[in-house]
Design a protein around this motif. Sequence first.
Motif, PDB file in Angstrom:
ATOM      1  N   GLU A 217      -0.115   4.369  -2.550  1.00 43.15           N
ATOM      2  CA  GLU A 217      -1.184   5.284  -2.113  1.00 43.15           C
ATOM      3  C   GLU A 217      -2.413   4.519  -2.016  1.00 43.15           C
ATOM      4  O   GLU A 217      -3.335   4.479  -1.155  1.00 43.15           O
ATOM      5  N   PHE A 218      -2.790   3.516  -3.161  1.00 46.72           N
ATOM      6  CA  PHE A 218      -4.158   2.767  -3.208  1.00 46.72           C
ATOM      7  C   PHE A 218      -3.992   1.931  -2.016  1.00 46.72           C
ATOM      8  O   PHE A 218      -5.064   1.607  -1.326  1.00 46.72           O
ATOM      9  N   GLU A 219      -3.131   1.121  -1.791  1.00 46.80           N
ATOM     10  CA  GLU A 219      -2.849   0.045  -0.889  1.00 46.80           C
ATOM     11  C   GLU A 219      -3.219   0.556   0.459  1.00 46.80           C
ATOM     12  O   GLU A 219      -3.624   0.178   1.459  1.00 46.80           O
ATOM     13  N   MET A 220      -2.364   1.736   0.762  1.00 50.51           N
ATOM     14  CA  MET A 220      -2.541   2.458   2.031  1.00 50.51           C
ATOM     15  C   MET A 220      -4.022   2.960   2.527  1.00 50.51           C
ATOM     16  O   MET A 220      -4.628   2.648   3.512  1.00 50.51           O
ATOM     17  N   ASN A 221      -4.824   3.407   1.411  1.00 52.74           N
ATOM     18  CA  ASN A 221      -6.128   3.659   1.704  1.00 52.74           C
ATOM     19  C   ASN A 221      -6.919   2.445   2.064  1.00 52.74           C
ATOM     20  O   ASN A 221      -7.679   2.257   2.821  1.00 52.74           O
ATOM     21  N   PHE A 222      -6.468   1.416   1.242  1.00 54.98           N
ATOM     22  CA  PHE A 222      -7.288   0.084   1.285  1.00 54.98           C
ATOM     23  C   PHE A 222      -7.171  -0.740   2.601  1.00 54.98           C
ATOM     24  O   PHE A 222      -8.115  -0.987   3.333  1.00 54.98           O
TER      25      PHE A 222
ATOM     26  N   GLY B  49       3.854 -11.138   4.138  1.00 60.42           N
ATOM     27  CA  GLY B  49       4.797 -10.028   3.598  1.00 60.42           C
ATOM     28  C   GLY B  49       4.848  -8.804   4.461  1.00 60.42           C
ATOM     29  O   GLY B  49       5.748  -8.041   4.345  1.00 60.42           O
ATOM     30  N   SER B  50       4.001  -8.521   5.369  1.00 60.22           N
ATOM     31  CA  SER B  50       3.990  -7.306   6.473  1.00 60.22           C
ATOM     32  C   SER B  50       5.291  -7.788   7.261  1.00 60.22           C
ATOM     33  O   SER B  50       5.873  -6.672   7.837  1.00 60.22           O
ATOM     34  N   ILE B  51       5.770  -8.823   7.495  1.00 53.63           N
ATOM     35  CA  ILE B  51       6.796  -9.162   8.518  1.00 53.63           C
ATOM     36  C   ILE B  51       7.906  -9.620   7.619  1.00 53.63           C
ATOM     37  O   ILE B  51       8.977  -9.263   8.075  1.00 53.63           O
ATOM     38  N   TRP B  52       7.869 -10.607   6.651  1.00 54.71           N
ATOM     39  CA  TRP B  52       8.743 -11.086   5.825  1.00 54.71           C
ATOM     40  C   TRP B  52       8.605 -10.516   4.500  1.00 54.71           C
ATOM     41  O   TRP B  52       7.815 -11.281   3.677  1.00 54.71           O
ATOM     42  N   PRO B  53       9.182  -9.232   4.136  1.00 58.31           N
ATOM     43  CA  PRO B  53       8.765  -8.871   2.707  1.00 58.31           C
ATOM     44  C   PRO B  53       9.110  -9.868   1.559  1.00 58.31           C
ATOM     45  O   PRO B  53       9.882 -10.716   1.393  1.00 58.31           O
ATOM     46  N   ASP B  54       8.420  -9.707   0.504  1.00 57.99           N
ATOM     47  CA  ASP B  54       8.433 -10.491  -0.818  1.00 57.99           C
ATOM     48  C   ASP B  54       8.611  -9.396  -1.933  1.00 57.99           C
ATOM     49  O   ASP B  54       7.716  -8.686  -2.134  1.00 57.99           O
ATOM     50  N   PRO B  55       9.606  -9.413  -2.481  1.00 56.10           N
ATOM     51  CA  PRO B  55       9.612  -8.152  -3.704  1.00 56.10           C
ATOM     52  C   PRO B  55       8.730  -8.266  -4.710  1.00 56.10           C
ATOM     53  O   PRO B  55       8.455  -7.368  -5.305  1.00 56.10           O
ATOM     54  N   ARG B  56       8.065  -9.407  -4.803  1.00 55.20           N
ATOM     55  CA  ARG B  56       7.070  -9.409  -6.181  1.00 55.20           C
ATOM     56  C   ARG B  56       6.007  -8.799  -5.580  1.00 55.20           C
ATOM     57  O   ARG B  56       4.848  -8.306  -6.684  1.00 55.20           O
ATOM     58  N   VAL B  57       5.589  -8.499  -4.440  1.00 57.00           N
ATOM     59  CA  VAL B  57       4.251  -7.556  -3.968  1.00 57.00           C
ATOM     60  C   VAL B  57       4.738  -6.537  -2.986  1.00 57.00           C
ATOM     61  O   VAL B  57       4.038  -6.378  -2.004  1.00 57.00           O
ATOM     62  N   ALA B  58       5.700  -5.738  -3.634  1.00 53.08           N
ATOM     63  CA  ALA B  58       6.423  -4.714  -2.701  1.00 53.08           C
ATOM     64  C   ALA B  58       5.261  -3.637  -2.056  1.00 53.08           C
ATOM     65  O   ALA B  58       5.489  -3.277  -1.104  1.00 53.08           O
ATOM     66  N   ASN B  59       4.551  -3.131  -3.166  1.00 51.46           N
ATOM     67  CA  ASN B  59       3.594  -2.150  -2.737  1.00 51.46           C
ATOM     68  C   ASN B  59       2.630  -2.641  -1.697  1.00 51.46           C
ATOM     69  O   ASN B  59       2.228  -1.967  -0.826  1.00 51.46           O
ATOM     70  N   VAL B  60       1.977  -4.063  -2.033  1.00 57.20           N
ATOM     71  CA  VAL B  60       1.076  -4.633  -0.981  1.00 57.20           C
ATOM     72  C   VAL B  60       1.682  -4.610   0.522  1.00 57.20           C
ATOM     73  O   VAL B  60       1.359  -4.398   1.388  1.00 57.20           O
ATOM     74  N   ASN B  61       3.202  -5.244   0.471  1.00 54.88           N
ATOM     75  CA  ASN B  61       3.756  -5.321   1.601  1.00 54.88           C
ATOM     76  C   ASN B  61       3.773  -4.115   2.192  1.00 54.88           C
ATOM     77  O   ASN B  61       3.975  -4.108   3.448  1.00 54.88           O
TER      78      ASN B  61
ATOM     79  N   THR C  42       3.479  -4.868  -7.605  1.00 60.29           N
ATOM     80  CA  THR C  42       4.700  -4.141  -8.149  1.00 60.29           C
ATOM     81  C   THR C  42       5.805  -4.564  -7.399  1.00 60.29           C
ATOM     82  O   THR C  42       5.988  -4.695  -6.344  1.00 60.29           O
ATOM     83  N   ALA C  43       6.892  -4.679  -7.924  1.00 63.16           N
ATOM     84  CA  ALA C  43       8.323  -4.856  -7.412  1.00 63.16           C
ATOM     85  C   ALA C  43       8.803  -3.599  -7.036  1.00 63.16           C
ATOM     86  O   ALA C  43       8.298  -2.696  -7.506  1.00 63.16           O
ATOM     87  N   PRO C  44       9.794  -3.659  -6.232  1.00 65.11           N
ATOM     88  CA  PRO C  44      10.357  -2.207  -5.684  1.00 65.11           C
ATOM     89  C   PRO C  44      10.604  -1.349  -6.678  1.00 65.11           C
ATOM     90  O   PRO C  44      10.166  -0.073  -6.555  1.00 65.11           O
ATOM     91  N   THR C  45      11.246  -1.560  -7.741  1.00 65.97           N
ATOM     92  CA  THR C  45      11.656  -0.727  -8.721  1.00 65.97           C
ATOM     93  C   THR C  45      10.823  -0.262  -9.896  1.00 65.97           C
ATOM     94  O   THR C  45      10.974   0.556 -10.495  1.00 65.97           O
ATOM     95  N   GLY C  46       9.641  -1.031  -9.604  1.00 67.22           N
ATOM     96  CA  GLY C  46       8.550  -0.600 -10.531  1.00 67.22           C
ATOM     97  C   GLY C  46       7.404  -0.115  -9.748  1.00 67.22           C
ATOM     98  O   GLY C  46       6.321   0.130 -10.408  1.00 67.22           O
ATOM     99  N   THR C  47       7.567   0.247  -8.425  1.00 67.49           N
ATOM    100  CA  THR C  47       6.522   1.055  -7.645  1.00 67.49           C
ATOM    101  C   THR C  47       6.495   2.308  -7.879  1.00 67.49           C
ATOM    102  O   THR C  47       7.380   3.214  -7.805  1.00 67.49           O
ATOM    103  N   GLU C  48       5.257   2.866  -8.324  1.00 66.26           N
ATOM    104  CA  GLU C  48       4.965   4.315  -8.323  1.00 66.26           C
ATOM    105  C   GLU C  48       4.333   4.470  -6.976  1.00 66.26           C
ATOM    106  O   GLU C  48       3.596   3.804  -6.307  1.00 66.26           O
TER     107      GLU C  48
END
Length: 227
Positions: free
Chosen positions: A107-112, A143-155, A96-102
């Motif tokens: 939460e899923f990515e934090m668990n993972f 992306g944990s260092i240099w964020p990519d808006p295309r994968v904002a939730n994973v980042n 998800t992009a930032p504005t599309g992130t729920e």
Amino acid sequence: MPSIAIVGAGPQMGLAIARTFGSQGFDVALISRNRDKLDDLVGKLDAEGIDAAAFPANVLDRAGLTRAVESAAAEFGGIEVLEYSPVGTFGSTALTAPTGTEPSHVEFEMNFQLYGAIAATRAVLPAMREAGAGTLLYTTGAGSIWPDPRVANVNAAAAALRNWVMNLHKELADAGTGIQAAHVGIDSSIGVSVIPGVEAARPEQITPLYWDLHTAKRDQAELVFKL
């Protein structure tokens, strides 16, 4: 023999890390969800003369993950190196992009990513403290260092894991524990390009960073692979 536990072991980075450490005399514990896929990896490593065993577990099941790591330690007489690098499968991970992130997307990515890493670490850290030695390695995309808006939730979750690892490195180093904790950031796709504009690397190009952190660069909290 020393041993490494690879959490999230798969046919790309997991197998390559197993070969890198296995070629240096390490026994290898492979941990991921799918028993059949793990058995296939074990067979490949055995054929190369590397002693490996499978311990199925889902990183989202923290109690099950803890049991798998503890079983691996019992099988091999301890775990000298823990490497954490699970990868979500296509369809299971929403990008998800930032504005599309729920909140649920993060939460899923934090668990993972983060919570699974903490659980695996807690399973090996007491024995490492007692031994006064050990290596804890954690992998994310860059992306944990240099964020990519295309994968904002994973980042967001990867950045949380990276931050936690940096703090862990400092705490363990400052206390003189003899335990190395470090983050590996991978600034490329692996095997096949999955994000436009990001070139793919071969796993064998990346795995020397893990060996360097375990051996020659124990004072460093992070290495970044970039093509």
